[in-house]
Scaffold this motif. Structure first.
Motif, short mmCIF file in Angstrom:
data_model
loop_
_atom_site.label_atom_id
_atom_site.label_comp_id
_atom_site.label_asym_id
_atom_site.label_seq_id
_atom_site.Cartn_x
_atom_site.Cartn_y
_atom_site.Cartn_z
N GLU A 55 0.84 -1.21 0.00
CA GLU A 55 0.00 0.00 0.00
C GLU A 55 0.87 1.26 0.00
O GLU A 55 0.59 2.23 -0.72
N ASP A 59 1.05 4.12 -2.92
CA ASP A 59 0.88 5.56 -2.65
C ASP A 59 2.01 6.38 -3.25
O ASP A 59 1.78 7.43 -3.87
N GLN A 62 1.71 6.48 -6.95
CA GLN A 62 0.60 7.33 -7.39
C GLN A 62 1.01 8.80 -7.38
O GLN A 62 0.72 9.55 -8.31
N ARG A 63 1.71 9.21 -6.30
CA ARG A 63 2.16 10.61 -6.22
C ARG A 63 3.17 10.93 -7.33
O ARG A 63 3.13 12.02 -7.91
N ASP A 66 1.25 11.25 -10.55
CA ASP A 66 0.52 12.53 -10.49
C ASP A 66 1.44 13.70 -10.82
O ASP A 66 1.09 14.58 -11.62
N SER A 80 -7.42 14.46 -15.76
CA SER A 80 -8.24 14.33 -14.54
C SER A 80 -8.97 12.98 -14.52
O SER A 80 -9.12 12.37 -13.46
N ILE A 82 -7.87 10.17 -15.88
CA ILE A 82 -6.88 9.13 -15.56
C ILE A 82 -6.51 9.17 -14.08
O ILE A 82 -6.39 8.13 -13.43
N GLU A 83 -6.40 10.39 -13.53
CA GLU A 83 -6.11 10.50 -12.10
C GLU A 83 -7.23 9.88 -11.28
O GLU A 83 -7.00 9.24 -10.25
N ASP A 87 -6.97 6.87 -8.68
CA ASP A 87 -7.55 7.01 -7.32
C ASP A 87 -8.38 5.78 -6.98
O ASP A 87 -8.28 5.24 -5.88
N ASP A 90 -6.27 2.84 -6.38
CA ASP A 90 -5.65 2.95 -5.06
C ASP A 90 -6.64 2.58 -3.96
O ASP A 90 -6.26 1.98 -2.94
N GLU A 91 -7.90 2.93 -4.17
CA GLU A 91 -8.92 2.60 -3.17
C GLU A 91 -9.03 1.08 -2.98
O GLU A 91 -9.32 0.61 -1.89
N ASP A 94 -6.33 0.14 -0.69
CA ASP A 94 -6.64 0.74 0.62
C ASP A 94 -7.66 -0.10 1.36
O ASP A 94 -7.49 -0.42 2.54
N PHE A 139 -6.83 -0.16 -21.09
CA PHE A 139 -7.32 1.20 -21.32
C PHE A 139 -6.23 2.08 -21.96
O PHE A 139 -6.53 2.91 -22.82
#
Lengths: 216, 607
Positions: A55, A59, A62-63, A66, A80, A82-83, A87, A90-91, A94, A139
């Protein structure tokens, strides 16, 4: 301005690594729950440590992704979306980590009669999540193929719902020996495991919309 | 210096062409943030100059056939009337093209100087105005099909595709700029090439003849237009016609570049002739109209639902209105330049000027004939040409008296204006006295109204604070209510396990269910979010203006941070995890470009 191809290669590598990490997280969650149900405590503890690391890695990645998107203004019209997709991915990890911790913290009692049902619930729920990863990868390369790859996600999500409902019915109708508190506790754990497939379904919805947008 | 003065109208025309037409090439690329304006401006400037100098001669030759403007004053006037037509029609929001304006202005010069207009050349030019957009449409459809096929067959990663599109936009834009320079430089400098003859510059490997030197200057004017003003045009009218995706923009720009290239390439025309086909007319065509043709082509290919067909009407209107306005304006301006400023404008008017200088005070028209014969004996050998000279003298006399009359009218108008102004001054003095009295009364009224406004502002400030505190209270009450319901449910479960009475257990079960249902219903949250949007509409509007790329979620988060809500509270209200709120805060901070030392909530409250 345009990214140098070297940087694009690195970013693609990071995105693939991020999806791989999340996928591994979901697999660890599945194994962890099975370990808990089978009473394999050492393996379960090991899975908790592993998912924690995965995890954290997800994270960090992901940052980084981004930052690259912002710094080089990559895919300005779709950034936006794709972000949001990242997200939602990532959930998944999480929620998998939170669920494993809940097993560790709350130590739910799972009766023998329901063990196989809970294992099946975990397997089918994670199957739903595992089916969304190939679609997420596709995708970026073949958006038109995403939709057909998502049918498995929806199928497993519905199956998860059925199994969960079956478990709850058995809990409240057939298991007279259990306290209501135990029934309620198990009901919540059914919900926790179900959430993984729910999140996968939500990601699948987003992916199908994004794929449609890309094809126009 | 005097050449530069006369060139100024052409340079202005070049500047406006650069300012307007660069948007056709790089508008979408800059508008969609695929390319930076700085990069596009540099590339477009370099390639427009190269196109003008290397390949500008072809289209210029055809314009020369239409009317070879032979004097610098006439060239200045023709270019100025075209430039003013473009400026005026743009201001009036009418469809306009530099190519059509310059053609109209040259025909105006032909009419004024009695120079015959070659109908065949005119038909050739007008046919390209129609065939240009049609060709653009055909190219666009073919290229669009090709791009779609390539994208379907190859599975390029989205990020690689993004890079390829950026590079393609730049390369295709450079080709577009080159073609624009090659095709449209004739509009800017074409009329001057017959009038100005500069010595050839020999740089050893390359030689710059007079035309190329003029085209270099014109190209630089276009480049300055691109650098100084095209960004404004791209931002204001960039997507008025139809918002394009970057890959569609590549197709549109490439088809436009191909059309302009075809209509300006001497080499291509010669090659086509060598295989027995008719030569391609080398004519300046409107890049905007080719772009419109290309977009309509793609629209038809997609099913034709998004096409605004009224644009076709405006193009047709432009074909007629622009040359007409430019022609009439050129005619009248040449008249003034020729008769008021006594400048040679070429054609038959040259003769009139010479006759005027030598025989304006002559006694008899017959003597004029002698005079003309003595001036140009080789071209006036017989009687019929004597009659021509007589009629020229007659025309020049009419023009002289017409000029005098116009000047008198102008002087009379000026005198009337002068006396009118004096009368107005006297009237104004009286008015000032009356106004002073009114002014004092108004000051009193304004002071009173200012007091009222301050009072009103105070009340509004109080109301705003009240509303904000109301929203915070509402947010807190949602959180408290959820916590309370959670505790209540736990207590119910505890009581239920402690009692053996089945009826009470059933009732408690029902109660527990009701609590769970209430917990899961999101009505309060929705209501709260609606309140937030309503209350912060001005703030959101301000954010949108300053940061146009902000998403709805980011605006909502900013509104909540403005209420000084913590991440946990926001997470509870939005029903997302606190970690997601932290990630969203991180993104918002980047988007708003907030200094890491400054607190994001403080920044938003002070915004």
């Amino acid at each position: 301005m345009s990214l140098l191809f070297k940087n694009v290669k690195q970013l693609i590598f990071d995105i693939d690594e991020f999806i791989d990490t999340v996928e591994q997280g979901v697999l660890v969650f599945k194994e962890g729950v099975v370990n808990y149900i089978n009473g394999e405590h050492a393996s379960f503890a090991d899975k908790i440590v592993t998912i924690d690391k995965l995890e954290a890695t997800a994270d960090k990645l992901q940052r980084k992704i981004d930052d690259e998107f912002y710094r080089h203004s990559i895919l300005p019209q779709n950034a936006s979306d794709i972000e949001e997709m990242l997200d939602k991915l990532d959930e998944l990890i999480d929620i998998s980590k939170d669920n494993l911790y809940q097993f560790e913290d709350e130590l739910p009692f799972i009766p023998k009669e329901l063990k196989s049902e809970f294992i099946r619930l975990t397997e089918i729920s994670t199957e739903s999540a595992l089916a969304v990863f190939p679609a997420s990868r596709s995708f970026f390369r073949q958006p038109l193929k995403v939709k057909e790859m998502l049918s498995k996600v929806y199928f497993y999500e519905k199956e998860t719902d059925k199994i969960a409902r079956n478990i709850k019915r058995r809990l409240f109708h057939d298991m007279k020996d259990l306290d209501l508190s135990q029934k309620m506790h198990l009901r919540y754990f059914t919900l926790h495991i179900e959430t993984v497939s729910d999140k996968a379904e939500s990601l699948a919805d987003l992916l199908s919309i994004l794929a449609l947008k890309m094809s126009i | 210096m005097i050449i530069l003065f006369f060139l100024s109208s052409g340079l202005f025309l070049g500047w406006s062409l650069g300012a307007n037409d660069a948007a056709n090439i790089f508008g979408t690329a800059v508008g969609t943030r695929m390319l930076r304006f700085k990069t596009t401006a540099i590339v477009a400037s370099i390639f427009v100059i190269l196109g003008a100098v290397i390949q500008g001669a072809g289209a210029n030759h055809t314009l020369g056939k239409l009317g070879n403007v032979s004097t610098i004053a006439a060239a200045f006037t023709v270019a100025l009337s075209a430039a003013l037509t473009v400026y005026w029609m743009t201001r009036m929001s009418l469809p306009v093209s530099t190519s059509q304006a310059i053609v109209g202005a040259i025909i105006g010069w032909n009419l004024y100087t009695s120079n015959p207009t070659d109908i065949n050349v005119l038909i050739k030019i007008v046919s390209t105005w129609i065939s240009g957009p049609i060709m653009g449409g055909i190219f666009a459809v073919l290229l669009y099909m090709l791009v779609k096929l390539v994208l379907k067959k190859t599975h390029i990663h989205l990020l690689y595709k993004d890079s390829y599109i950026r590079i393609s936009l730049l390369v295709v834009g450079a080709f577009g700029a080159y073609s624009l320079g090659a095709n449209n430089i004739a509009n800017v400098m074409g009329v001057f090439t017959g009038a100005i003859n500069l010595p050839t510059i020999d740089l050893g490997i390359i030689q710059f003849d007079s035309t190329q030197q003029l085209f270099l200057v014109g190209g630089i004017a276009i480049a300055i237009g691109i650098i100084t003003y095209s960004k404004h045009v791209m931002e204001t009218v960039g997507n008025t016609l139809m918002p394009l995706t970057p890959d569609a923009a590549i197709v549109v720009v490439l088809s436009q570049a191909l059309v302009l290239f075809i209509f300006s390439s001497q080499g291509l025309s010669t090659a086509i002739q060598s295989i027995g086909l008719p030569a391609i007319p080398l004519v300046p065509v409107s890049s905007s109209q080719v772009v419109i043709g290309s977009i309509i082509g793609i629209g038809i290919y997609k099913g034709g639902k998004e096409i605004k067909y009224n644009i076709l009407g405006s193009i047709s209107l432009g074909w007629i209105a622009t040359p007409l306005v430019a022609g009439v304006m050129a005619f009248f301006m040449l008249f003034f330049v020729n008769n008021v400023f006594k400048q040679d404008v070429g054609g038959n008017r040259t003769l009139v000027a010479k006759v005027d200088n030598q025989t304006i005070d002559t006694i008899e028209p017959q003597d004029t004939t002698v005079s003309i014969q003595s001036i140009i004996p080789q071209i006036n050998p017989n009687q019929s040409e004597q009659t021509n000279a007589e009629s020229s003298y007659f025309t020049s006399s009419i023009l002289f008296w017409l000029t005098i009359v116009i000047l008198m009218v102008l002087v009379t108008i000026l005198l009337i204006l002068f006396f009118n102004l004096r009368l107005k001054d006297r009237y104004k003095l009286k008015q000032i006295e009356v106004l002073e009295k009114k002014y004092h009364i108004k000051i009193d009224q304004l002071e009173k109204s200012l007091d009222e406004k301050i009072q009103l502002q105070d009340n509004l400030g109080k109301e705003l604070k009240f509303r904000q505190s109301e929203m915070v209270t509402m947010a807190i009450s949602i959180i408290h209510k959820n916590e309370f319901l959670d505790n209540l449910k736990n207590e119910v479960v505890k009581i239920k396990t402690g009692t053996s009475d089945q009826e009470i257990r059933l009732r408690l079960n029902k109660l527990s269910l009701m609590i769970t249902q209430d917990l899961s219903i999101d009505r309060d949250r929705e209501k709260f979010q609606m309140h937030i949007n309503e209350q912060n509409s001005n703030f959101i509007h301000l954010l949108e203006r300053s940061f146009p790329t902000m998403t709805d979620n980011e605006k909502r988060l900013a509104s909540m941070l403005r209420l000084n809500l913590s991440s946990k509270e926001i997470a509870s209200i939005l029903n997302i995890s606190p970690k997601s709120v932290e990630m969203n805060r991180y993104r918002l901070r980047k988007k708003l470009k907030v200094d890491p030392k400054i607190n994001l909530s403080d920044f938003i409250r002070d915004f």
